[in-house]
Design an enzyme around this catalytic site. Structure first.
Site, PDB file in Angstrom:
ATOM      1  N   ALA A   1      -2.642  -9.702   5.128  1.00  0.00           N
ATOM      2  CA  ALA A   1      -3.187  -8.346   5.209  1.00  0.00           C
ATOM      3  C   ALA A   1      -2.786  -7.516   3.986  1.00  0.00           C
ATOM      4  CB  ALA A   1      -2.704  -7.660   6.481  1.00  0.00           C
ATOM      5  N   LYS A   2      -1.777  -7.985   3.248  1.00  0.00           N
ATOM      6  CA  LYS A   2      -1.315  -7.294   2.032  1.00  0.00           C
ATOM      7  C   LYS A   2      -1.164  -5.791   2.254  1.00  0.00           C
ATOM      8  CE  LYS A   2      -3.063 -10.957  -0.994  1.00  0.00           C
ATOM      9  NZ  LYS A   2      -3.692 -11.841   0.018  1.00  0.00           N
ATOM     10  N   ARG A   3      -0.625  -5.397   3.411  1.00  0.00           N
ATOM     11  CA  ARG A   3      -0.457  -3.999   3.750  1.00  0.00           C
ATOM     12  C   ARG A   3       0.617  -3.364   2.880  1.00  0.00           C
ATOM     13  NH1 ARG A   3      -4.961  -4.862   5.429  1.00  0.00           N
ATOM     14  NH2 ARG A   3      -5.636  -4.509   7.576  1.00  0.00           N
TER      15      ARG A   3
END
Lengths: 313, 313
Positions: free
Chosen positions: B108-110
């Site tokens: 998700a590379k949040r």
């Protein structure tokens, strides 16, 4: 098609202020009467009930401020926390804000390699073609006017957002210097040529939008520049005269009107100042309001912020 | 509670390979029979129908590979593209993979400032307490075993993920050197001390996990290191001997078994190699399979990848 920067600057002029209301609802800070109303209304699952409460809260805020501010910026984390139901409330919030004539900025800080970033760009800014082979349907999904993007992955991860924005007259804001205390860990690192990472990022952002300058003098590839770092904002504004700045960090995070002044150009244009907690939960910070008056308190907070910013613009 | 690294390395040993299957479904590449089945099954909205197709496709892949690979990594962009319905399919995919004993990595590379990152961390790794005041419900939302994180914002944006991971025996993988062509735009910038940004990031990641080294010798704060940059991987592995590497870029993106070798330590441990398109759409790349056999093709592709990696491990 009108350039996103022209649309945003027009809205700022029309409303007479550059305020962006951050729609970052937190369930535990939402007035009890809204929760009770939702729980009495229907037999929802817990996450759907939470989503209904967020949406009801947001509609109250939007109804109270849409005629006095140009833009809203819902932060998707506060919706994603309730999973799919929360994302439903996010989509409905964007739709409702748009129906009231507000410019919507999806604060999602999405980022990935090119082929994946394409999916995010389509979802947030573009249209989707579903079941292309048969039963084709073309529809927007989030349909925001702009999205925030993290460009640690470089140009090919940003390009799909730029392309989709250009195609639909929308915009993006790429993180340059963020408002949080540790933003310097990476962003302030000094290069061999004496520049910091945030300045290099600023230069890249400037180049990514260079071809599409609108009538207002700004382009649709903007930068996120924190109100909490005014001296860095001075450098970035100088480096990127044609970039819109989206400025978080005013109010609750500590940024003042003086602090955000350098984000504007000499004419007092080209920036939009966000406040989230300071507006939407204003009712908690004063003895003048009951929780029932949370929307009125938000409106008053916007008017106060407008006055505060007017001193420096 | 068992350290995430110990869980992952145990699963790798048990399955005899370090393969992570990237569940990145694209509607236009999913076999027609699955779309027809879903469209015949019910009267869905277009986005719900698309979400049902993604989930059916994923279940087919998971059923075919769960006994031979340790982990899956669904990339959320390919679900978010269908809005709330897509996110529902994402949650169901994670749940189904978990029920089959697979380690799940939410790609998700949040990233965000601390107070916002807390919401993401709770949603993806932790549990949520809804309606704390009355009718309280405590439940997980995504319940992934690990999440990918972009640390351009520095430590305070990563800390909530580290805290939540520690609390629930889960993990995170922070982007160090990504697999895409432009990853050097920011990540390869040279500092005054001669180090690159990705090396500084590697050092930070190493320090963020330093206190929690598991029995396997690795900690739960890993790094994303692209298979397409083997010489950078050599430097990072040297710099971060206790960090797990999640390695995208093998196969369709061009990385070979030789290219990923430096991501492992001398004993051939400490990395997990992802392949998405090369596995889930393997049926398209061979005359041996009909679309009906897409899951079988995916299983065969995993076995072939296992053999390929075994040559260097």
């Amino acid at each position: 098609m009108k350039n996103f920067a022209d649309k945003l600057m027009e809205a700022v002029r029309e409303k007479g202020n550059p305020i962006c209301v951050g729609l970052d609802p937190r369930l535990d800070k939402i007035p009890m009467f809204l929760k009770k109303r939702v729980l009495e209304e229907g037999d929802f699952t817990p996450t759907r009930a939470a989503a209904e409460v967020l949406l009801a809260f947001n509609k109250g805020i939007i109804d109270a401020v849409y005629d006095i501010v140009p833009a809203v910026k819902p932060q998707i984390a506060f919706y994603e926390i309730f999973g799919a139901d929360g994302v439903w409330a996010y989509q409905e919030t964007l739709k409702y804000a748009k129906s009231k004539g507000l410019i919507t900025i999806a604060d999602a800080k999405r980022n990935d390699i090119g082929s994946t970033a394409e999916a995010y760009a389509q979802a947030f800014l573009g249209e989707l073609s579903i079941f292309e082979d048969e039963d084709e349907v073309v529809m927007p999904i989030f349909d925001a006017d702009a999205i925030t993007v993290n460009a640690y992955l470089g140009w090919d991860g940003v390009k799909p957002f730029v392309q989709e924005a250009r195609k639909y007259g929308k915009g993006l804001f790429v993180l340059a210097k963020t408002s949080n205390p540790s933003s310097g860990d990476i962003q302030d690192l000094l290069m061999q040529d004496g520049n910091s990472v945030y300045e290099i990022m600023g230069g890249l952002i400037d180049s990514w939008g260079a071809e599409d300058i609108g009538e207002c003098g700004f382009n649709f590839v903007g930068a996120v520049v924190g109100a909490t770092y005014p001296s860095q904002a001075v450098k970035l504004r100088h480096l990127m005269p044609n970039s819109l700045f989206l400025v978080p960090g005013y109010g609750a995070q500590g940024g003042s009107a003086e602090d955000v002044r350098p984000c504007f150009n000499e004419d007092g244009e080209g920036a939009i100042i966000n406040s989230s907690r300071g507006i939407i939960f204003a009712y908690e910070n004063s003895d003048d309001y009951t929780p029932l008056q949370y929307a009125e308190a938000a409106r008053d907070a916007c008017l106060k912020m407008k006055e505060d910013l007017a001193k420096v613009l």
